[in-house]
Design a protein around this motif. Structure first.
Motif, PDB file in Angstrom:
ATOM      1  N   GLY A   9      13.196  15.691  10.952  1.00 44.24           N
ATOM      2  CA  GLY A   9      12.646  15.982  12.270  1.00 44.24           C
ATOM      3  C   GLY A   9      13.743  16.202  13.294  1.00 44.24           C
ATOM      4  N   GLY A  10      13.341  16.628  14.489  1.00 44.85           N
ATOM      5  CA  GLY A  10      14.313  16.849  15.543  1.00 44.85           C
ATOM      6  C   GLY A  10      13.741  17.649  16.684  1.00 44.85           C
ATOM      7  N   LEU A  11      14.628  18.095  17.540  1.00 48.22           N
ATOM      8  CA  LEU A  11      14.261  18.900  18.706  1.00 48.22           C
ATOM      9  C   LEU A  11      14.545  20.372  18.399  1.00 48.22           C
ATOM     10  CD1 LEU A  11      13.491  19.178  21.723  1.00 48.22           C
ATOM     11  CD2 LEU A  11      15.911  18.775  22.257  1.00 48.22           C
ATOM     12  N   VAL A  12      13.553  21.218  18.653  1.00 46.27           N
ATOM     13  CA  VAL A  12      13.706  22.637  18.357  1.00 46.27           C
ATOM     14  C   VAL A  12      13.012  23.441  19.444  1.00 46.27           C
ATOM     15  CG1 VAL A  12      11.649  22.685  16.885  1.00 46.27           C
ATOM     16  CG2 VAL A  12      13.457  24.386  16.536  1.00 46.27           C
ATOM     17  N   GLN A  13      13.514  24.626  19.697  1.00 49.03           N
ATOM     18  CA  GLN A  13      12.903  25.497  20.701  1.00 49.03           C
ATOM     19  C   GLN A  13      11.689  26.208  20.115  1.00 49.03           C
ATOM     20  OE1 GLN A  13      16.000  28.155  22.074  1.00 49.03           O
ATOM     21  NE2 GLN A  13      16.709  26.672  23.586  1.00 49.03           N
ATOM     22  N   PRO A  14      10.766  26.629  20.961  1.00 50.77           N
ATOM     23  CA  PRO A  14       9.621  27.405  20.469  1.00 50.77           C
ATOM     24  C   PRO A  14      10.086  28.606  19.661  1.00 50.77           C
ATOM     25  CG  PRO A  14       9.261  26.767  22.738  1.00 50.77           C
ATOM     26  CD  PRO A  14      10.678  26.368  22.418  1.00 50.77           C
ATOM     27  N   GLY A  15       9.408  28.836  18.549  1.00 50.39           N
ATOM     28  CA  GLY A  15       9.792  29.909  17.645  1.00 50.39           C
ATOM     29  C   GLY A  15      10.787  29.497  16.581  1.00 50.39           C
ATOM     30  N   GLY A  16      11.337  28.308  16.718  1.00 47.96           N
ATOM     31  CA  GLY A  16      12.327  27.838  15.772  1.00 47.96           C
ATOM     32  C   GLY A  16      11.723  27.288  14.493  1.00 47.96           C
ATOM     33  N   SER A  17      12.602  26.766  13.636  1.00 51.83           N
ATOM     34  CA  SER A  17      12.194  26.268  12.327  1.00 51.83           C
ATOM     35  C   SER A  17      12.782  24.891  12.055  1.00 51.83           C
ATOM     36  CB  SER A  17      12.666  27.225  11.221  1.00 51.83           C
ATOM     37  OG  SER A  17      12.086  28.501  11.357  1.00 51.83           O
ATOM     38  N   LEU A  18      12.076  24.134  11.254  1.00 53.91           N
ATOM     39  CA  LEU A  18      12.549  22.854  10.735  1.00 53.91           C
ATOM     40  C   LEU A  18      12.024  22.690   9.327  1.00 53.91           C
ATOM     41  CD1 LEU A  18      12.018  20.261  13.644  1.00 53.91           C
ATOM     42  CD2 LEU A  18      14.212  21.003  12.704  1.00 53.91           C
ATOM     43  N   ARG A  19      12.750  21.921   8.533  1.00 50.08           N
ATOM     44  CA  ARG A  19      12.297  21.578   7.189  1.00 50.08           C
ATOM     45  C   ARG A  19      12.257  20.064   7.063  1.00 50.08           C
ATOM     46  NH1 ARG A  19      15.288  21.941   1.348  1.00 50.08           N
ATOM     47  NH2 ARG A  19      13.507  22.557   0.080  1.00 50.08           N
ATOM     48  N   LEU A  20      11.070  19.544   6.861  1.00 50.17           N
ATOM     49  CA  LEU A  20      10.900  18.111   6.667  1.00 50.17           C
ATOM     50  C   LEU A  20      10.964  17.787   5.179  1.00 50.17           C
ATOM     51  CD1 LEU A  20       7.951  17.364   9.118  1.00 50.17           C
ATOM     52  CD2 LEU A  20      10.408  17.539   9.602  1.00 50.17           C
ATOM     53  N   SER A  21      11.495  16.617   4.882  1.00 48.32           N
ATOM     54  CA  SER A  21      11.542  16.128   3.506  1.00 48.32           C
ATOM     55  C   SER A  21      10.840  14.791   3.425  1.00 48.32           C
ATOM     56  CB  SER A  21      12.987  15.973   3.044  1.00 48.32           C
ATOM     57  OG  SER A  21      13.676  17.201   3.030  1.00 48.32           O
ATOM     58  N   CYS A  22      10.301  14.497   2.243  1.00 50.41           N
ATOM     59  CA  CYS A  22       9.646  13.208   1.983  1.00 50.41           C
ATOM     60  C   CYS A  22      10.135  12.707   0.635  1.00 50.41           C
ATOM     61  CB  CYS A  22       8.141  13.364   1.992  1.00 50.41           C
ATOM     62  SG  CYS A  22       7.245  11.870   1.525  1.00 50.41           S
ATOM     63  N   ALA A  23      10.962  11.676   0.656  1.00 46.97           N
ATOM     64  CA  ALA A  23      11.483  11.086  -0.569  1.00 46.97           C
ATOM     65  C   ALA A  23      10.543   9.976  -1.032  1.00 46.97           C
ATOM     66  CB  ALA A  23      12.882  10.546  -0.330  1.00 46.97           C
TER      67      ALA A  23
END
Length: 116
Positions: A9-23
């Motif tokens: 998780g984190g802070l991102v601008q509109p239109g941006g991307s993130l990849r969440l992981s679940c271990a």
């Protein structure tokens, strides 16, 4: 014991991307469905996406269809949520979850904030 640990998780601008992981640990990850939920401030927890044990079946909330992709790597006991085209309304704590032995398990959550 069953453990699910989210990250990415984190802070991102509109239109941006993130990849969440679940271990995942403490159970046979490869034979259970995995899902992502989210909870925005002042709102209830809502379903985001789910994936079957062999990754053959996926399901998405209408609000994220076409923008988010759920996947898993059973060899790594890890699930993922790729989030593209993020919107302000995607701001929430994101939780991964699984259901086994007649009980739903949750991770601790990871914060995603979409802001300009």
């Amino acid at each position: 014991q069953v453990q699910l640990v989210e990250s990415g998780g984190g802070l991102v601008q509109p239109g941006g991307s993130l990849r969440l992981s679940c271990a995942a640990s403490g159970f046979i990850f490869s034979i259970y469905e995995m899902a992502w939920y989210r909870q925005a401030p002042g709102k209830g927890r809502e379903f985001v996406a789910a994936i079957g044990s062999d990754a053959g079946n996926t399901d998405y909330a209408d609000s994220v269809k076409g923008r988010f992709t759920i996947s898993r790597d059973n060899a790594k006991n890890t699930g993922y949520l790729q989030m593209n085209g993020l919107k302000l309304e995607d701001t929430a704590v994101y939780y991964c979850s699984t259901f086994l032995s007649r009980q739903r398990y949750w991770g601790q959550g990871t914060q995603v904030t979409v802001s300009s």
